[in-house]
Design a protein around this motif. Sequence first.
Motif, short mmCIF file in Angstrom:
data_model
loop_
_atom_site.label_atom_id
_atom_site.label_comp_id
_atom_site.label_asym_id
_atom_site.label_seq_id
_atom_site.Cartn_x
_atom_site.Cartn_y
_atom_site.Cartn_z
N MET A 79 -7.89 4.58 -9.34
CA MET A 79 -6.78 5.52 -9.44
C MET A 79 -6.06 5.36 -10.78
N LEU B 110 1.19 4.02 -3.07
CA LEU B 110 0.85 5.42 -2.82
C LEU B 110 2.07 6.33 -3.02
N GLU C 80 0.83 -1.20 0.00
CA GLU C 80 0.00 0.00 0.00
C GLU C 80 0.87 1.26 0.00
N THR D 269 -8.99 6.81 -1.16
CA THR D 269 -8.50 6.15 0.04
C THR D 269 -9.56 6.19 1.12
N GLY E 21 0.45 7.72 -5.97
CA GLY E 21 -0.60 8.33 -5.15
C GLY E 21 -0.93 9.77 -5.47
N ARG E 22 -0.02 10.48 -6.11
CA ARG E 22 -0.29 11.89 -6.41
C ARG E 22 -0.66 12.07 -7.88
N LEU F 46 -5.58 2.14 1.05
CA LEU F 46 -6.00 2.01 -0.34
C LEU F 46 -6.62 0.64 -0.58
N ILE G 2 -7.26 10.88 -4.67
CA ILE G 2 -7.23 9.44 -4.83
C ILE G 2 -8.21 8.80 -3.86
#
Lengths: 109, 109
Positions: free
Chosen positions: B19, A86, A82, B5, A90-91, B11, B3
Motif C-alpha cells: 500500500m 486503514l 490495523e 486486504t 487506507g483510501r 491488513l 488496497i
Amino acid sequence: MSIDTESTGSLTLSGLQRMILQMYGEKDAVRGDAATFLWLTEEFGELASALRSGTHEELAAEMADVLAWLATLANIRGVELEAAVLRKYGRACPGCQAVPCVCDPAEKP
Amino acid sequence: MSIDTESTGSLTLSGLQRMILQMYGEKDAVRGDAATFLWLTEEFGELASALRSGTHEELAAEMADVLAWLATLANIRGVELEAAVLRKYGRACPGCQAVPCVCDPAEKP
C-alpha cells in the motif's frame, strides 16, 4: 503456540498484536506505557545503527523489534493498529487524497 | 485504489508495505534511507507527545504514521517486515523460547 496467520501464512497487524499479547501481555501490563516507550526507543536506536552499518539480516531483525515494541505499546494503550492505519492511509495519501501521492515534496517528501 | 486486504478486511504487513509502495514508492526511492529515517524520527517524537498528552485518536494516528514510515524504510532497503517478524517472534519469545515469555524481568521486562 499457534500464531495468528492467514491460510497463506501472512501475518495481519491484528495478528501481530495478538501474538505479542500472548507472548508478553502480562509483563506489558505491569510495566506500563512510559517504561515501554523507553524499550521502544532503545530498539529505535538499534535500528539506526543497523541502517548505517548492519547486515541485511540485522536490519530486518531490528525492524522486527521496533514492530514488536510498537505492538506492545498499542496493546497497553488499547490501540488497534490495523484500524488506525486503514483510517489514515487506507483510501489514499492523507495529504493530497491521491494514489500515488502528488503532494509537493517541500511539504511532504 | 484497491488496497491489499484479506476478505475479512484485515491488513497484512506485506499488504501495508505494498500500500505504501503504491502511494509513495517513487518519492521514497528518490529520498533514500537516511532522509527517510529523519521523517520516521519526527513521527516517533510525535508519538511520544501523543502518548503523554494526546487523545486516543491522536495516539492511534501517530502510531499509524510510525508504521507507515517504517514500511517506507523497509521498502527502500528491501526488507520484508512480515518475514522478519515471523523469523524472530513467530515461534515464541526469542529470549526464553516460551509462550508466554518467562525471561527474567531484569533481563527482558
